[in-house]
Design a protein around this motif. Sequence first.
Motif, PDB file in Angstrom:
ATOM      1  N   ASN A   1      42.306  25.562  30.059  1.00 38.32           N
ATOM      2  CA  ASN A   1      40.838  25.665  29.966  1.00 38.32           C
ATOM      3  C   ASN A   1      40.354  27.029  30.447  1.00 38.32           C
ATOM      4  OD1 ASN A   1      40.048  22.908  29.163  1.00 38.32           O
ATOM      5  ND2 ASN A   1      41.152  22.382  31.053  1.00 38.32           N
ATOM      6  N   LEU A   2      40.930  28.067  29.898  1.00 29.92           N
ATOM      7  CA  LEU A   2      40.539  29.416  30.335  1.00 29.92           C
ATOM      8  C   LEU A   2      39.169  29.775  29.775  1.00 29.92           C
ATOM      9  CD1 LEU A   2      43.438  31.999  30.122  1.00 29.92           C
ATOM     10  CD2 LEU A   2      42.193  31.194  32.123  1.00 29.92           C
ATOM     11  N   THR A   3      38.334  30.327  30.624  1.00 28.27           N
ATOM     12  CA  THR A   3      37.058  30.804  30.094  1.00 28.27           C
ATOM     13  C   THR A   3      37.101  32.330  30.011  1.00 28.27           C
ATOM     14  OG1 THR A   3      36.207  30.774  32.324  1.00 28.27           O
ATOM     15  CG2 THR A   3      35.669  28.871  30.935  1.00 28.27           C
ATOM     16  N   HIS A   4      36.420  32.846  29.037  1.00 30.06           N
ATOM     17  CA  HIS A   4      36.417  34.295  28.841  1.00 30.06           C
ATOM     18  C   HIS A   4      35.010  34.843  29.015  1.00 30.06           C
ATOM     19  CE1 HIS A   4      40.161  33.135  26.847  1.00 30.06           C
ATOM     20  NE2 HIS A   4      40.556  34.378  27.079  1.00 30.06           N
ATOM     21  N   GLU A   5      34.946  36.055  29.512  1.00 31.77           N
ATOM     22  CA  GLU A   5      33.666  36.767  29.543  1.00 31.77           C
ATOM     23  C   GLU A   5      33.846  38.036  28.736  1.00 31.77           C
ATOM     24  OE1 GLU A   5      32.400  37.436  33.604  1.00 31.77           O
ATOM     25  OE2 GLU A   5      32.770  35.314  34.040  1.00 31.77           O
ATOM     26  N   HIS A   6      33.031  38.208  27.749  1.00 30.44           N
ATOM     27  CA  HIS A   6      33.156  39.355  26.832  1.00 30.44           C
ATOM     28  C   HIS A   6      34.581  39.463  26.309  1.00 30.44           C
ATOM     29  CE1 HIS A   6      29.300  40.252  28.565  1.00 30.44           C
ATOM     30  NE2 HIS A   6      29.841  40.437  29.750  1.00 30.44           N
ATOM     31  N   GLY A   7      35.184  38.315  25.980  1.00 34.00           N
ATOM     32  CA  GLY A   7      36.522  38.316  25.397  1.00 34.00           C
ATOM     33  C   GLY A   7      37.645  38.526  26.397  1.00 34.00           C
ATOM     34  N   ARG A   8      37.322  38.631  27.680  1.00 37.83           N
ATOM     35  CA  ARG A   8      38.381  38.876  28.681  1.00 37.83           C
ATOM     36  C   ARG A   8      38.325  37.814  29.776  1.00 37.83           C
ATOM     37  NH1 ARG A   8      40.535  43.944  28.501  1.00 37.83           N
ATOM     38  NH2 ARG A   8      41.175  43.812  30.680  1.00 37.83           N
ATOM     39  N   VAL A   9      39.453  37.601  30.406  1.00 41.15           N
ATOM     40  CA  VAL A   9      39.487  36.670  31.540  1.00 41.15           C
ATOM     41  C   VAL A   9      38.927  37.397  32.760  1.00 41.15           C
ATOM     42  CG1 VAL A   9      41.009  35.360  33.073  1.00 41.15           C
ATOM     43  CG2 VAL A   9      41.505  35.478  30.624  1.00 41.15           C
ATOM     44  N   ASN A  10      38.033  36.733  33.483  1.00 39.26           N
ATOM     45  CA  ASN A  10      37.453  37.367  34.659  1.00 39.26           C
ATOM     46  C   ASN A  10      38.212  36.912  35.916  1.00 39.26           C
ATOM     47  OD1 ASN A  10      35.964  38.344  36.724  1.00 39.26           O
ATOM     48  ND2 ASN A  10      34.012  37.418  36.086  1.00 39.26           N
ATOM     49  N   PHE A  11      39.097  37.771  36.390  1.00 38.97           N
ATOM     50  CA  PHE A  11      39.949  37.390  37.519  1.00 38.97           C
ATOM     51  C   PHE A  11      39.191  37.367  38.849  1.00 38.97           C
ATOM     52  CE2 PHE A  11      43.313  38.538  34.487  1.00 38.97           C
ATOM     53  CZ  PHE A  11      44.141  37.438  34.633  1.00 38.97           C
ATOM     54  N   SER A  12      37.940  37.810  38.846  1.00 37.13           N
ATOM     55  CA  SER A  12      37.231  37.791  40.132  1.00 37.13           C
ATOM     56  C   SER A  12      37.005  36.352  40.609  1.00 37.13           C
ATOM     57  CB  SER A  12      35.920  38.573  40.046  1.00 37.13           C
ATOM     58  OG  SER A  12      35.088  37.973  39.111  1.00 37.13           O
ATOM     59  N   ASN A  13      37.121  35.385  39.704  1.00 37.98           N
ATOM     60  CA  ASN A  13      37.025  33.983  40.127  1.00 37.98           C
ATOM     61  C   ASN A  13      38.396  33.363  40.401  1.00 37.98           C
ATOM     62  OD1 ASN A  13      34.255  34.052  39.727  1.00 37.98           O
ATOM     63  ND2 ASN A  13      34.497  33.636  37.529  1.00 37.98           N
ATOM     64  N   ASP A  14      39.429  34.134  40.265  1.00 39.38           N
ATOM     65  CA  ASP A  14      40.787  33.604  40.486  1.00 39.38           C
ATOM     66  C   ASP A  14      41.100  33.611  41.987  1.00 39.38           C
ATOM     67  OD1 ASP A  14      43.277  32.584  39.950  1.00 39.38           O
ATOM     68  OD2 ASP A  14      44.014  34.317  38.815  1.00 39.38           O
ATOM     69  N   PHE A  15      42.252  33.076  42.356  1.00 38.57           N
ATOM     70  CA  PHE A  15      42.611  32.883  43.764  1.00 38.57           C
ATOM     71  C   PHE A  15      42.393  34.134  44.616  1.00 38.57           C
ATOM     72  CE2 PHE A  15      45.382  32.656  47.403  1.00 38.57           C
ATOM     73  CZ  PHE A  15      45.228  31.356  47.849  1.00 38.57           C
ATOM     74  N   PHE A  16      42.899  35.255  44.149  1.00 38.70           N
ATOM     75  CA  PHE A  16      42.816  36.485  44.949  1.00 38.70           C
ATOM     76  C   PHE A  16      41.557  37.305  44.646  1.00 38.70           C
ATOM     77  CE2 PHE A  16      47.423  35.627  44.774  1.00 38.70           C
ATOM     78  CZ  PHE A  16      47.677  35.528  46.131  1.00 38.70           C
ATOM     79  N   GLY A  17      40.750  36.837  43.702  1.00 40.61           N
ATOM     80  CA  GLY A  17      39.552  37.580  43.337  1.00 40.61           C
ATOM     81  C   GLY A  17      39.864  38.807  42.502  1.00 40.61           C
ATOM     82  N   LYS A  18      41.082  38.918  42.054  1.00 38.18           N
ATOM     83  CA  LYS A  18      41.494  40.020  41.182  1.00 38.18           C
ATOM     84  C   LYS A  18      42.792  39.626  40.480  1.00 38.18           C
ATOM     85  CE  LYS A  18      43.429  43.655  43.297  1.00 38.18           C
ATOM     86  NZ  LYS A  18      43.756  44.714  44.244  1.00 38.18           N
ATOM     87  N   ALA A  19      43.191  40.397  39.498  1.00 42.65           N
ATOM     88  CA  ALA A  19      44.443  40.096  38.790  1.00 42.65           C
ATOM     89  C   ALA A  19      45.621  40.301  39.743  1.00 42.65           C
ATOM     90  CB  ALA A  19      44.588  41.001  37.574  1.00 42.65           C
ATOM     91  N   ALA A  20      46.535  39.366  39.716  1.00 44.48           N
ATOM     92  CA  ALA A  20      47.696  39.452  40.602  1.00 44.48           C
ATOM     93  C   ALA A  20      48.966  39.257  39.780  1.00 44.48           C
ATOM     94  CB  ALA A  20      47.609  38.391  41.690  1.00 44.48           C
ATOM     95  N   ASN A  21      50.064  39.794  40.305  1.00 42.47           N
ATOM     96  CA  ASN A  21      51.333  39.646  39.585  1.00 42.47           C
ATOM     97  C   ASN A  21      52.503  39.603  40.561  1.00 42.47           C
ATOM     98  OD1 ASN A  21      50.369  42.738  39.440  1.00 42.47           O
ATOM     99  ND2 ASN A  21      52.590  42.710  39.589  1.00 42.47           N
ATOM    100  N   LEU A  22      53.661  39.181  40.039  1.00 35.23           N
ATOM    101  CA  LEU A  22      54.874  39.221  40.853  1.00 35.23           C
ATOM    102  C   LEU A  22      55.350  40.665  40.909  1.00 35.23           C
ATOM    103  CD1 LEU A  22      56.861  36.098  39.533  1.00 35.23           C
ATOM    104  CD2 LEU A  22      55.490  36.300  41.620  1.00 35.23           C
ATOM    105  N   THR A  23      55.871  41.069  42.036  1.00 33.73           N
ATOM    106  CA  THR A  23      56.236  42.481  42.203  1.00 33.73           C
ATOM    107  C   THR A  23      57.385  42.900  41.265  1.00 33.73           C
ATOM    108  OG1 THR A  23      56.874  44.175  43.804  1.00 33.73           O
ATOM    109  CG2 THR A  23      57.881  42.009  44.093  1.00 33.73           C
ATOM    110  N   VAL A  24      57.306  44.112  40.763  1.00 31.34           N
ATOM    111  CA  VAL A  24      58.425  44.674  39.987  1.00 31.34           C
ATOM    112  C   VAL A  24      59.275  45.589  40.864  1.00 31.34           C
ATOM    113  CG1 VAL A  24      57.227  44.562  37.768  1.00 31.34           C
ATOM    114  CG2 VAL A  24      57.085  46.650  39.128  1.00 31.34           C
TER     115      VAL A  24
END
Length: 464
Positions: free
Chosen positions: A185-208
């Motif tokens: 159930n992903l919601t998009h804003e202007h065609g993009r996912v808004n990570f500011s509502n995600d757990f960390f408040g920003k896009a997060a990833n596993l370290t490379v």
Amino acid sequence: MIQRKEIAHLVDSRDFGSEVTLMGWVRTRRDSKAGFSFLEINDGSTIRNIQVVAENTLPNYTDVILRLTTGCSVIVTGSLVQSPGKGQKVEIRATEVKVVGWADPDAYPLQKKRHSLEYLRTIAHLRPRTNTFGAVARVRNAISYAIHSYFHQRGFIYLHTPIITGSNCEGAGDIFTVTTFDLQNLTHEHGRVNFSNDFFGKAANLTVSGQLEAEVYALALGNVYTFGPTFRAEDSNTSRHLAEFWMVEPEMAFCDLDGNVALGEDLVKSILADSLQTCADDFEFLNRSVDNDLFSRIDGIISNNFERLTYTEAIQILSKVKERFEFPVEWGNDIQSEHERYLCETVFKRPVVLTDYPKGIKPFYMKVNKDGKTVKAMDVLLPRVGEIIGGSQREDDYETLLHRIKETNLDPADYWWYLDLRKYGTVIHSGFGLGLERLIQFTTGLANIRDVIPFPRTPKYLEF
Ligand code: 4AD
């Protein structure tokens, strides 16, 4: 007094007559017409089995001992005696054999015969019970320990860098996103996912790579290293790539590219020499049954100086024989595994350190050379496996680094703290990443990287 002993100690013990208890798994059972059975028992502490002699006078001989098959777990008590048989110096005369767990021989997937590595991959929960995977696990353990000792002896601080990050060290797109969003159930804003509502408040990833965080600590503590799992979502289905692999990353303040190259060479040699000693029996086995050239190849690394040349020199050498290769040889292109192996195996017949790559094919953080075209990168290449180390001197100039971040389409806002290191007390510093599994591949002679990590994670494969 009954002593529980590991088989690794028992097989070399001369404490004849002592009473011992061992716990392990039956590898084979052989019955003698003379009224006793031989059990080969292994407990994982060594590649070597110990032979147990169980006489038919034991009360459970017919009901239990004669039903033992490969894979059953047992506790054996008996006395350690000199073995009259060939192939072992000691054996156990059993006074008691207890079965802990049966392994139905009709269903047990590991039979006495030799199984293919491909088949064993499908039973990764049982493969450590085979000689090959037991040996690999012990060598992996010895190498990991040797790495920590190496750095500890030289005063490097062991640093734990984060697994979840908001930055992408290598600047490539091959990252695993970390999110708590409901993906159905992903919601998009202007065609993009808004990570500011995600757990960390920003896009997060596993370290490379833990490098950027390691730099922070190197610029405070001097010499540090991080050693942990790293994650890459590269769709590379090769014998040298994993989606989850372990990397050792030293980072040194006041150290230039030459110091970095010297550390890489010394580290590899030292780990190999150490693990050869610690796992002598396992290496005997691997050399005998996996790769007959193992000892000579490892000796070749320990006793030869690594050949050092620039990327540009390597391209000149490769250009002369470019028709041999599938991938084009051209200044500005990445050096492929086939090129790496040609340089190590055919041209120099030893490990090769390539330096000063074109900046276009290397990440933003590498120190740009005076020519403006190349960076102070270093890759260490080994015969058979190709690249095992990738590293560089780091860009220590604020303006150049900022320019490089923008040039590689990264957002300087994500790297404000990394840039700060160049604003306050910047120093020349360098480091590298050594791929643990590639080193174990080389060390054990196993051709596929999936066989040197307990539970491989690769594209379309996440079992166990
Ligand atoms: O060359 P790489 O990408 O270097 C870095 O990540 C730097 N940030 C390290 C540093 O300077 N601190 O990766 C380093 C090593 C490679 O040489 C290779 O041995 C291994 O990591 N490696 C992999 N091993 C298994 N599977 C993969 N997908 C790998 N990618 C890299």
